[in-house]
Design an enzyme around this catalytic site. Sequence first.
Site, PDB file in Angstrom:
ATOM      1  N   HIS A 121      -1.507  35.993 -48.706  1.00 50.66           N
ATOM      2  CA  HIS A 121      -0.644  35.708 -47.426  1.00 50.66           C
ATOM      3  C   HIS A 121       0.341  34.649 -47.869  1.00 50.66           C
ATOM      4  O   HIS A 121       1.414  34.564 -47.365  1.00 50.66           O
ATOM      5  CB  HIS A 121      -1.606  35.239 -46.171  1.00 50.66           C
ATOM      6  CG  HIS A 121      -2.300  36.438 -45.602  1.00 50.66           C
ATOM      7  ND1 HIS A 121      -3.284  37.215 -46.191  1.00 50.66           N
ATOM      8  CD2 HIS A 121      -2.076  37.097 -44.468  1.00 50.66           C
ATOM      9  CE1 HIS A 121      -3.979  38.239 -45.314  1.00 50.66           C
ATOM     10  NE2 HIS A 121      -3.150  37.968 -44.504  1.00 50.66           N
ATOM     11  N   GLN A 148       0.752  34.003 -62.800  1.00 51.44           N
ATOM     12  CA  GLN A 148       0.735  35.396 -63.078  1.00 51.44           C
ATOM     13  C   GLN A 148       2.156  35.947 -62.931  1.00 51.44           C
ATOM     14  O   GLN A 148       2.642  36.727 -63.777  1.00 51.44           O
ATOM     15  CB  GLN A 148      -0.139  36.228 -61.669  1.00 51.44           C
ATOM     16  CG  GLN A 148      -0.019  37.554 -61.905  1.00 51.44           C
ATOM     17  CD  GLN A 148      -0.894  38.267 -61.254  1.00 51.44           C
ATOM     18  OE1 GLN A 148      -2.098  37.998 -61.287  1.00 51.44           O
ATOM     19  NE2 GLN A 148      -0.669  39.518 -60.333  1.00 51.44           N
ATOM     20  N   HIS A 152      -6.588  44.877 -59.480  1.00 53.78           N
ATOM     21  CA  HIS A 152      -7.226  45.515 -58.311  1.00 53.78           C
ATOM     22  C   HIS A 152      -6.246  45.975 -57.319  1.00 53.78           C
ATOM     23  O   HIS A 152      -6.605  46.378 -56.387  1.00 53.78           O
ATOM     24  CB  HIS A 152      -8.102  44.265 -57.941  1.00 53.78           C
ATOM     25  CG  HIS A 152      -7.019  43.296 -57.028  1.00 53.78           C
ATOM     26  ND1 HIS A 152      -6.083  42.703 -57.576  1.00 53.78           N
ATOM     27  CD2 HIS A 152      -7.446  42.764 -55.815  1.00 53.78           C
ATOM     28  CE1 HIS A 152      -5.343  41.886 -56.671  1.00 53.78           C
ATOM     29  NE2 HIS A 152      -6.091  42.139 -55.551  1.00 53.78           N
ATOM     30  N   ASN A 177       0.568  42.239 -53.360  1.00 56.71           N
ATOM     31  CA  ASN A 177       1.496  41.231 -54.160  1.00 56.71           C
ATOM     32  C   ASN A 177       1.291  41.623 -55.752  1.00 56.71           C
ATOM     33  O   ASN A 177       2.567  41.422 -56.274  1.00 56.71           O
ATOM     34  CB  ASN A 177       1.011  39.682 -53.932  1.00 56.71           C
ATOM     35  CG  ASN A 177       1.136  39.228 -52.681  1.00 56.71           C
ATOM     36  OD1 ASN A 177       2.055  39.005 -52.108  1.00 56.71           O
ATOM     37  ND2 ASN A 177       0.024  39.177 -51.781  1.00 56.71           N
TER      38      ASN A 177
HETATM   39  C1  UDX Z   1      -5.096  40.161 -50.462  1.00 51.48           C
HETATM   40  C2  UDX Z   1      -5.878  41.516 -50.625  1.00 51.48           C
HETATM   41  O1  UDX Z   1      -6.861  41.482 -51.343  1.00 51.48           O
HETATM   42  C3  UDX Z   1      -4.725  42.538 -51.026  1.00 51.48           C
HETATM   43  O2  UDX Z   1      -5.516  43.666 -50.977  1.00 51.48           O
HETATM   44  C4  UDX Z   1      -3.728  42.515 -50.145  1.00 51.48           C
HETATM   45  O3  UDX Z   1      -2.733  43.407 -50.210  1.00 51.48           O
HETATM   46  C5  UDX Z   1      -3.011  41.112 -49.951  1.00 51.48           C
HETATM   47  O4  UDX Z   1      -4.118  40.133 -49.700  1.00 51.48           O
HETATM   48  P1  UDX Z   1      -5.425  39.479 -53.181  1.00 51.48           P
HETATM   49  O5  UDX Z   1      -6.609  40.215 -53.561  1.00 51.48           O
HETATM   50  O6  UDX Z   1      -5.590  37.943 -53.521  1.00 51.48           O
HETATM   51  O7  UDX Z   1      -4.803  39.635 -51.779  1.00 51.48           O
HETATM   52  O8  UDX Z   1      -4.302  40.134 -53.994  1.00 51.48           O
HETATM   53  P2  UDX Z   1      -2.674  39.968 -54.296  1.00 51.48           P
HETATM   54  O9  UDX Z   1      -2.201  40.746 -53.363  1.00 51.48           O
HETATM   55  O10 UDX Z   1      -2.416  40.769 -55.537  1.00 51.48           O
HETATM   56  O11 UDX Z   1      -2.441  38.520 -54.614  1.00 51.48           O
HETATM   57  C6  UDX Z   1      -2.724  37.657 -55.149  1.00 51.48           C
HETATM   58  C7  UDX Z   1      -1.704  36.598 -55.599  1.00 51.48           C
HETATM   59  O12 UDX Z   1      -2.229  35.410 -56.666  1.00 51.48           O
HETATM   60  C8  UDX Z   1      -0.651  37.225 -56.356  1.00 51.48           C
HETATM   61  O13 UDX Z   1       0.590  36.600 -56.091  1.00 51.48           O
HETATM   62  C9  UDX Z   1      -0.926  36.773 -57.750  1.00 51.48           C
HETATM   63  O14 UDX Z   1       0.629  36.521 -58.683  1.00 51.48           O
HETATM   64  C10 UDX Z   1      -1.392  35.362 -57.576  1.00 51.48           C
HETATM   65  N1  UDX Z   1      -2.382  35.003 -58.829  1.00 51.48           N
HETATM   66  C11 UDX Z   1      -3.466  35.892 -58.971  1.00 51.48           C
HETATM   67  C12 UDX Z   1      -1.990  34.062 -59.655  1.00 51.48           C
HETATM   68  O15 UDX Z   1      -0.988  33.541 -59.299  1.00 51.48           O
HETATM   69  N2  UDX Z   1      -2.924  33.821 -60.676  1.00 51.48           N
HETATM   70  C13 UDX Z   1      -3.890  34.432 -60.961  1.00 51.48           C
HETATM   71  O16 UDX Z   1      -4.477  34.309 -61.823  1.00 51.48           O
HETATM   72  C14 UDX Z   1      -4.325  35.533 -59.970  1.00 51.48           C
END
Ligand code: UDX
Length: 484
Positions: A25, A356, A371, A375
Amino acid sequence: MAGNNNTLRGKNIHTFMVSFPGQGHVNPLLRLGRRLAALGALVTFCAPEAAGASIRKNNSITDDSRPTPCGRGAIRFQFFDDDWDFNSPSCDDFRAYLAQMEAAGREKLPELIHKEAEAGRPVSCLINNPFIPWVSDVAESLSIPNAVLWIQSCACFSAYYHYHNGLVPFPTAQEPEMDVQLPRMPLLRHDEFPDFLHPRSPYVFLRDAILGQFRNLTIPSCVLMDTLDEIERDNIEYMSRVIGRPIRTVGPLCKELDLESECKALRADFFKAEDCIEWLDSKPPRLVVYISFGSVVHLRQEQVDEIANGLAESEVSFLWVVRPLPREKNWKPHVLPDGFLDMVGERGRIVQWSPQEEVLAHLSMACFMTHCGWNSTMEVLASGVPVMAFPQWGDQVTNAKFMVDVFKVGLRMCRGEVEGRVVPRDEVASVLEAVVRGPRAKEIRANALKWKKAAETAVAERGSSYMNMQCFVEEVASFDLVPN
Ligand code: UDX
């Protein structure tokens, strides 16, 4: 704060953003903040202390610090105390936390906003993301315009909207395998729509949290979306008409702007990002698979073992994020198989958290085992890197469907947690081989590059997302400010 007579009509704009304390978020909202600041707004980024503690610890951010200059505007942080005790035995009770945060926020946000007005910075617009729909009520009670940043795809927005309003049939306990046909969308199988809406989902609390915004959809003047017209145009036009207010696509918000390095470096990671770019620099182009499951998914240990063994078999180089456990969860930390690190040596690198966007933009990237959080989906589409789709739950299963069957940027590894299946090592190795070198690899990479180009065009001057952002700023500048 600098003003610009063209875009801001000579007015000072102060956008006050409130985020739910999840990494998925915070990232898109902060990125939106950066863009609004670039156009001349003062942006206050506000989140509960549950996020504040981690953000302060892992980034060069303090609240109430001097605003960081960003383009023609600036960004500052402000965290509010959510009175949540992370040491209590029930600290992972999500429903209780949401209720507690809402009670604290309803009381504290108006106070913070009044203080801004007293300091000569009246708030022009309150922007929130999903899970905290009460922010729209706060905006309404203070007569401040409100906008919502939807942080998932328009496809998922449509699914939640149609479910909430009972407009199309969804699977029931009696008919759990029913397919779902939403307007302007491909048919979604029973395991392809956001699965919080399925009666078998164990995440009812997340369904309720996300549907909250749909009960409050009459308050925001518009819905900003971190997506782009080019990937779901029909659906966006249709849903704008259905909800009776504009949906403004402003994504991919992760696409970097030409901003001061201090502003670019402004991250709000909940974990410390490890430097792995030098290691990637040492690898040849298109030879590294990047593996990350976002900030929330916790795989079974058996699945971690199979991924490790699949990587060992495949002989590719890899960068793998094995996250530390969240402080409120009572889970067992993942362990890598005995001798794994010695066996892979320099070929593999494990980190607890990566930068990332930088990783995905690196020339060494061969593909991304993801996954499919939204984002990560936008970030990989914007980078032109092929995908191994490994969705687990929620919108991830829908995003995987779109990446594999609609955008055609990768191959599927599983259909989600509901399958109850551990993807075996030979499948991990064979899908990896297929995405990187198989008969379809060329076509997949060409598609990935096509969407990368579309993303670049959308955010470039006069592109769809660029124009929508301008439009939104114009709209905020046109609101008659009431003293708040
Ligand atoms: C959650 C929900 O799980 C997802 O399904 C929904 O769409 C958004 O909220 P999350 O699981 O954390 O999010 O996944 P994602 O939406 O991909 O966001 C993760 C964020 O963390 C991304 O912006 C990614 O760039 C960042 N990240 C992840 C890093 O900066 N470093 C990492 O090692 C892993």
